[in-house]
Design a protein around this motif. Sequence first.
Motif, PDB file in Angstrom:
ATOM      1  N   ALA A 213     -14.447  24.823  15.646  1.00  0.00           N
ATOM      2  CA  ALA A 213     -13.436  25.611  14.588  1.00  0.00           C
ATOM      3  C   ALA A 213     -13.197  26.486  14.624  1.00  0.00           C
ATOM      4  N   TRP A 214     -14.003  27.225  16.114  1.00  0.00           N
ATOM      5  CA  TRP A 214     -13.928  28.164  15.752  1.00  0.00           C
ATOM      6  C   TRP A 214     -13.079  28.939  16.626  1.00  0.00           C
ATOM      7  N   GLU A 215     -12.330  28.327  17.852  1.00  0.00           N
ATOM      8  CA  GLU A 215     -10.789  28.117  19.083  1.00  0.00           C
ATOM      9  C   GLU A 215     -10.013  28.153  17.867  1.00  0.00           C
ATOM     10  N   LYS A 216      -9.398  26.591  17.483  1.00  0.00           N
ATOM     11  CA  LYS A 216      -8.809  26.547  16.753  1.00  0.00           C
ATOM     12  C   LYS A 216      -8.381  27.865  15.906  1.00  0.00           C
ATOM     13  N   GLY A 217      -8.924  27.977  14.748  1.00  0.00           N
ATOM     14  CA  GLY A 217      -8.997  29.177  14.161  1.00  0.00           C
ATOM     15  C   GLY A 217      -8.993  30.711  14.053  1.00  0.00           C
ATOM     16  N   ARG A 218      -8.814  30.681  15.236  1.00  0.00           N
ATOM     17  CA  ARG A 218      -9.081  32.136  16.273  1.00  0.00           C
ATOM     18  C   ARG A 218      -7.669  32.811  15.673  1.00  0.00           C
ATOM     19  N   TRP A 219      -6.277  31.739  15.974  1.00  0.00           N
ATOM     20  CA  TRP A 219      -4.922  32.376  15.008  1.00  0.00           C
ATOM     21  C   TRP A 219      -5.081  32.826  14.274  1.00  0.00           C
ATOM     22  N   PHE A 220      -5.393  32.397  12.900  1.00  0.00           N
ATOM     23  CA  PHE A 220      -5.002  32.385  11.382  1.00  0.00           C
ATOM     24  C   PHE A 220      -6.494  33.677  11.324  1.00  0.00           C
ATOM     25  N   ARG A 221      -7.618  33.483  12.212  1.00  0.00           N
ATOM     26  CA  ARG A 221      -8.120  34.827  11.990  1.00  0.00           C
ATOM     27  C   ARG A 221      -7.616  35.882  12.082  1.00  0.00           C
ATOM     28  N   ASP A 222      -7.415  36.018  13.820  1.00  0.00           N
ATOM     29  CA  ASP A 222      -5.858  36.974  14.059  1.00  0.00           C
ATOM     30  C   ASP A 222      -4.759  37.544  13.261  1.00  0.00           C
ATOM     31  N   ALA A 223      -4.312  36.183  12.312  1.00  0.00           N
ATOM     32  CA  ALA A 223      -3.320  36.897  12.074  1.00  0.00           C
ATOM     33  C   ALA A 223      -3.789  37.790  10.798  1.00  0.00           C
ATOM     34  N   LEU A 224      -4.926  37.119  10.255  1.00  0.00           N
ATOM     35  CA  LEU A 224      -4.982  37.759   9.070  1.00  0.00           C
ATOM     36  C   LEU A 224      -5.351  39.488   8.941  1.00  0.00           C
ATOM     37  N   THR A 225      -6.083  39.504   9.977  1.00  0.00           N
ATOM     38  CA  THR A 225      -6.406  41.012  11.009  1.00  0.00           C
ATOM     39  C   THR A 225      -4.931  41.850  10.533  1.00  0.00           C
ATOM     40  N   ALA A 226      -3.984  41.511  11.974  1.00  0.00           N
ATOM     41  CA  ALA A 226      -2.570  42.157  11.367  1.00  0.00           C
ATOM     42  C   ALA A 226      -1.883  42.182  10.113  1.00  0.00           C
ATOM     43  N   HIS A 227      -2.108  41.257   9.938  1.00  0.00           N
ATOM     44  CA  HIS A 227      -1.109  41.197   8.333  1.00  0.00           C
ATOM     45  C   HIS A 227      -1.968  42.304   7.282  1.00  0.00           C
ATOM     46  N   ALA A 228      -3.687  42.766   8.174  1.00  0.00           N
ATOM     47  CA  ALA A 228      -3.875  43.632   7.017  1.00  0.00           C
ATOM     48  C   ALA A 228      -4.270  45.091   7.881  1.00  0.00           C
ATOM     49  N   GLU A 229      -4.014  45.227   9.532  1.00  0.00           N
ATOM     50  CA  GLU A 229      -3.507  46.436   9.552  1.00  0.00           C
ATOM     51  C   GLU A 229      -1.804  46.865   9.265  1.00  0.00           C
ATOM     52  N   LYS A 230      -1.056  46.113   9.259  1.00  0.00           N
ATOM     53  CA  LYS A 230       0.543  45.882   8.684  1.00  0.00           C
ATOM     54  C   LYS A 230      -0.136  46.818   7.089  1.00  0.00           C
ATOM     55  N   ARG A 231      -0.607  46.233   6.531  1.00  0.00           N
ATOM     56  CA  ARG A 231      -0.340  46.490   5.258  1.00  0.00           C
ATOM     57  C   ARG A 231      -0.984  47.953   5.309  1.00  0.00           C
ATOM     58  N   ALA A 232      -2.556  48.646   5.671  1.00  0.00           N
ATOM     59  CA  ALA A 232      -3.156  49.149   5.360  1.00  0.00           C
ATOM     60  C   ALA A 232      -2.079  50.723   6.453  1.00  0.00           C
ATOM     61  N   ALA A 233      -1.296  49.663   7.419  1.00  0.00           N
ATOM     62  CA  ALA A 233      -0.383  51.216   7.693  1.00  0.00           C
ATOM     63  C   ALA A 233       1.061  51.614   6.926  1.00  0.00           C
ATOM     64  N   ARG A 234       1.082  50.925   6.047  1.00  0.00           N
ATOM     65  CA  ARG A 234       2.162  50.806   5.236  1.00  0.00           C
ATOM     66  C   ARG A 234       1.847  51.530   3.905  1.00  0.00           C
ATOM     67  N   ARG A 235       0.255  51.379   3.681  1.00  0.00           N
ATOM     68  CA  ARG A 235       0.290  52.236   2.746  1.00  0.00           C
ATOM     69  C   ARG A 235       0.116  54.011   3.218  1.00  0.00           C
ATOM     70  N   VAL A 236      -0.352  54.116   4.271  1.00  0.00           N
ATOM     71  CA  VAL A 236      -0.557  55.314   4.846  1.00  0.00           C
ATOM     72  C   VAL A 236       0.796  55.845   4.987  1.00  0.00           C
ATOM     73  N   ALA A 237       1.821  55.369   4.934  1.00  0.00           N
ATOM     74  CA  ALA A 237       3.472  55.595   5.285  1.00  0.00           C
ATOM     75  C   ALA A 237       3.526  56.328   4.048  1.00  0.00           C
ATOM     76  N   ALA A 238       3.582  55.185   2.560  1.00  0.00           N
ATOM     77  CA  ALA A 238       3.412  55.740   2.036  1.00  0.00           C
ATOM     78  C   ALA A 238       3.232  56.889   0.853  1.00  0.00           C
ATOM     79  N   GLU A 239       2.074  57.180   1.304  1.00  0.00           N
ATOM     80  CA  GLU A 239       1.537  58.162   1.191  1.00  0.00           C
ATOM     81  C   GLU A 239       2.131  59.825   1.391  1.00  0.00           C
TER      82      GLU A 239
END
Lengths: 325, 94
Positions: A299-325
């Motif tokens: 479960a831990w290994e097969k879920g890795r891509w999903f956890r990584d994707a959520l992290t990447a999405h969060a980082e992308k959105r945070a970067a966009r927020r910074v860019a918009a300010e």
Amino acid sequence: MYAQMVISEATNDDPAKLEAFQARVDANDKIEPKEWMPEGYRKTLIRQIGQHAHSEIVGQLPEGNWITRAPTLERKAILLAKVQDEAGHGLYLYCAAETLGVSRDEMTEMLLSGRMKYSSIFNYPTLTWADIGAVGWLVDGAAIMNQVPLQRTSFGPYSRAMIRICKEESFHQRQGYDIMMKMAKGTPEQKEMAQDALNRFWYPSLMMFGPSDKDSVHSAQSMAWKIKINTNDELRQKFVDQTVPQAEYLGLTIPDPDLKWNEEKGGYDFSEPDWSEFYDVLKGNGPCNRDRIEARQEAWEKGRWFRDALTAHAEKRAARRVAAE
Amino acid sequence: MSSEWPLWEVFIRGQHGLNHRHVGSLHAPDPEMAIRNARDVYTRRNEGVSIWVVKSADITASSPSDKGPMFEPSNSKVYRHPTFYDIPDEVGHM
């Protein structure tokens, strides 16, 4: 229990501080995460709460096994809700442990590598639908026996987690007993299945409370610190006394020829479980130890891509927020 | 990527219009996921009508070792409580 054989850690703290700490515990003060506490108290609690959390998580597996095969849609929905509760209970407990300075990833890693344990009971298989009844009735019943007094434990976050868990847990036991009632009053084959489930889960349930107090060397310190409230034998006796009449109502027989009421002590005399089996299961040699850990690792290994994707999405959105300010 | 998701503190307003109350914490990659996870972890039985999440790292807390001096001023002012004053029975409920 869900935390069995938790070894108390030695403490090398200043005696005056230790004494003041013990006085607070004796006065039923709650100890909060940022307050001073003995090193042994902290380490023992991390081990105990961690083991308890892992048990909730691994405990989803034997029951999850039956979600797709539940006999009716209603039973399926109920079982799904129960298994979801177990995940929630694991999360409350992980958070409580984290306040002591261990990280979630460290705890996950220790479970997956076998350095931290979970309750021996979850290394037994659930072979029939009646086992789901027996797990709710007996395993959750035994867990409640331990968790109710732990609501008064000295460590604030642990106590609060226990209060939440206990509120939700009685649904678990009642739905298990409800399954047992249906089976025990069903066809002869169903009743036989219910008896078979009781036969297989009775002694492993008694083992949940851990070895007898006379063999349990770590109890005294934990009890003084109020991270353990009752002795293993007290809780086991209480569990047997509560469960025997429930089995009688079902018309099922407890698989113990020596079980009998003892008027003098006001409780039942009963046979001890086979402790060599208990130690063997703890060592990793139970019927399902390997399956359980492999399922968690997968479960831990097969879920890795999903956890990584959520992290990447969060980082992308945070970067966009910074860019918009 | 192996960085652990940040910890969020979860506050929930119950059914009856009371204040949001701290119920626990959880890990999530961003605020939106923290709200979703909070719904699943802390409101499985109708416990709330509103959820707040805040990063644990953003909370400033009073120090436990200052508990004495911090709260002493209110401790010593018993006259702030209504029970400090004796009102004769004849006066009725007050």
